[in-house]
Design an enzyme around this catalytic site. Structure first.
Site, PDB file in Angstrom:
ATOM      1  N   LYS A   1       0.191   3.684  -2.762  1.00 48.00           N
ATOM      2  CA  LYS A   1      -0.931   4.625  -2.714  1.00 48.00           C
ATOM      3  C   LYS A   1      -0.467   6.068  -2.518  1.00 48.00           C
ATOM      4  O   LYS A   1      -1.216   7.012  -2.813  1.00 48.00           O
ATOM      5  CB  LYS A   1      -1.905   4.213  -1.612  1.00 48.00           C
ATOM      6  CG  LYS A   1      -2.591   2.883  -1.905  1.00 48.00           C
ATOM      7  CD  LYS A   1      -3.328   2.318  -0.708  1.00 48.00           C
ATOM      8  CE  LYS A   1      -3.908   0.944  -1.051  1.00 48.00           C
ATOM      9  NZ  LYS A   1      -4.467   0.236   0.098  1.00 48.00           N
TER      10      LYS A   1
ATOM     11  N   SER B   1      -6.434   3.230   3.997  1.00 45.38           N
ATOM     12  CA  SER B   1      -5.705   2.402   3.040  1.00 45.38           C
ATOM     13  C   SER B   1      -6.658   1.610   2.150  1.00 45.38           C
ATOM     14  O   SER B   1      -6.372   0.464   1.782  1.00 45.38           O
ATOM     15  CB  SER B   1      -4.737   1.442   3.760  1.00 45.38           C
ATOM     16  OG  SER B   1      -3.750   0.984   2.867  1.00 45.38           O
TER      17      SER B   1
ATOM     18  N   SER C   1       0.801  -1.236   0.000  1.00 43.02           N
ATOM     19  CA  SER C   1       0.000   0.000   0.000  1.00 43.02           C
ATOM     20  C   SER C   1       0.827   1.277   0.000  1.00 43.02           C
ATOM     21  O   SER C   1       0.260   2.372  -0.112  1.00 43.02           O
ATOM     22  CB  SER C   1      -0.945   0.006   1.207  1.00 43.02           C
ATOM     23  OG  SER C   1      -1.963  -0.949   1.044  1.00 43.02           O
TER      24      SER C   1
END
Length: 398
Positions: free
Chosen positions: A61, A121, A58
């Site tokens: 991101k 997330s 993640s």
């Protein structure tokens, strides 16, 4: 700036010996990859496999958010603009890893999607935002890679908007993640402050109709003074990772840890690492804002030189125990320095334009590079000025 082709040697007070620089207390981490940089001086305080290519999970991101921030700043994207969760996207992402719990057919504002990505997330929030901005996720990924190239993230590549495992198409390095974090903080300070330090965020409903509130996964938020970002990541392949930042007394650090084995290990290592960065190192002043450091030669200008000044208070990062003010050209205890620039610099030049760098080399440490800007405007030379400059250049060559 491009690597300097022209350098002006500028040694300043070399009486400060390597022995005067007390070694920083050592730090050891169980993380497979680690990196820390002082944003004020550019000093790298710690590195462990900083250029090792790894899956980001993640942490990818951060680039999705960076693309959105850039579009918001340019006016091409609005925070109150809404995008719809398509049935196909919902089917794929409503229960795949971390989720914001967006319902099929539900419209969500860009502001809420950003909170869902940064705080929760949410894999689903990433894809909805990506499709809303670019039409398809692959088209959005192209935007991510365009920004990656602009930032000089030469050892990274993105294949998805949320970092879901994709057989090695998506990879990053700790150094590149730090570059992305610093660019986010420098280029979009208001948006960073607005979105990156929320302790929690609520979206969606439980079967009982209650709001689904989730806490920010940031392991240093509320635990390290001044902590305000950035992003955690975890997959079986990548392990537990974190890119974080904190500011204390005007000094900001960026850190990256990756490849840890558990949630608790990530929390403990992240807190210890950031605290070490602030306690083991200090900023020492070099030149105050507006101070002329040197001059640079100008080509084809109304003046043959331009002053090089500090755009803000410039400081060098040194281990705890090094005292005193290091700077000022007149001498004193200071590490070797040199001014470097591509030159001679071609006119016209605008006051405040970044045209040179001050490279500081504290004994026993890597060089630290600080920006220098033009002290004043320098216009292009007139007809007779160009002729006179050509004559001087000719006689100088002879």
């Amino acid at each position: 700036m491009k690597p300097a082709q022209y350098a002006v040697a500028f040694l300043v007070g070399t009486s400060l010996t390597a022995q005067a620089f007390a070694a920083a207390p050592p730090f050891d981490t169980t993380a497979r990859v680690a990196f820390m940089q002082d944003m004020n001086s550019g000093a790298i305080l710690y590195q462990k496999q900083p250029d090792f290519r790894m899956p980001p999970a993640s942490l990818a991101k951060m680039m999705t958010v960076y693309v959105a921030f850039s579009l918001i700043k340019s006016g091409d994207l609005k925070l109150d603009q809404k995008f719809t969760m398509s049935p196909d996207t919902w089917k794929k992402w409503h229960s795949q890893g971390s989720t914001m719990f967006i319902g099929a057919g539900e419209q969500v504002s860009v502001a809420d999607l950003l909170s869902g990505i940064i705080t929760l997330s949410g894999n689903d929030a990433c894809v909805v935002l990506a499709e809303g901005i670019a039409g398809t996720e692959p088209a959005f990924v192209n935007l991510m890679n365009q920004q990656r190239q602009k930032l000089g993230m030469t050892n990274s590549h993105f294949g998805t908007s949320n970092g879901w495992p994709d057989n090695g198409v998506t990879y990053v390095t700790a150094r590149d993640l730090a570059t992305l974090a610093e660019a986010t903080i420098r280029n979009y300070p208001d948006l960073y402050k607005q979105f990156y330090a929320k302790p929690n965020f609520a979206w969606g409903k439980t079967m009982a109709g209650n709001d689904i509130s989730q806490e920010n996964r940031d392991p240093i938020l509320g635990k390290v003074a001044g902590a305000d970002g950035l992003k955690t990541g975890h997959t079986e392949e990548a392990g537990y990772g974190f890119t974080g930042s904190a500011e204390q007394n005007g000094r900001r650090l960026v850190m990256v840890l990756a490849g840890m084995g558990s949630w608790n290990e990530r929390v403990n290592q992240s807190i210890s690492f950031m605290n070490w960065g602030f306690s083991a190192w200090r900023l020492k002043p070099l030149f105050s804002k507006g101070k002329r450091v040197d001059t640079a030669e100008v080509q084809g200008g109304s003046s043959s030189t331009v002053g090089l000044v500090a755009p803000n208070d410039l400081a060098v990062t040194v281990p705890l125990g090094v005292g005193g003010i290091l700077g000022q050209k007149a001498g004193g205890d200071a590490p070797p320095m040199k001014v470097v620039y591509d030159g001679p610099i071609k006119a016209p030049i605008k006051a405040g334009q970044h045209i040179a760098d001050l490279v500081v080399s504290p004994p026993g440490q890597d060089a630290q590079t600080l920006p220098l800007v033009a002290e004043s405007d320098v216009g292009e030379a007139g007809f007779f000025g160009r002729i006179w400059a050509s004559i001087k250049a000719l006689f100088s060559w002879i």
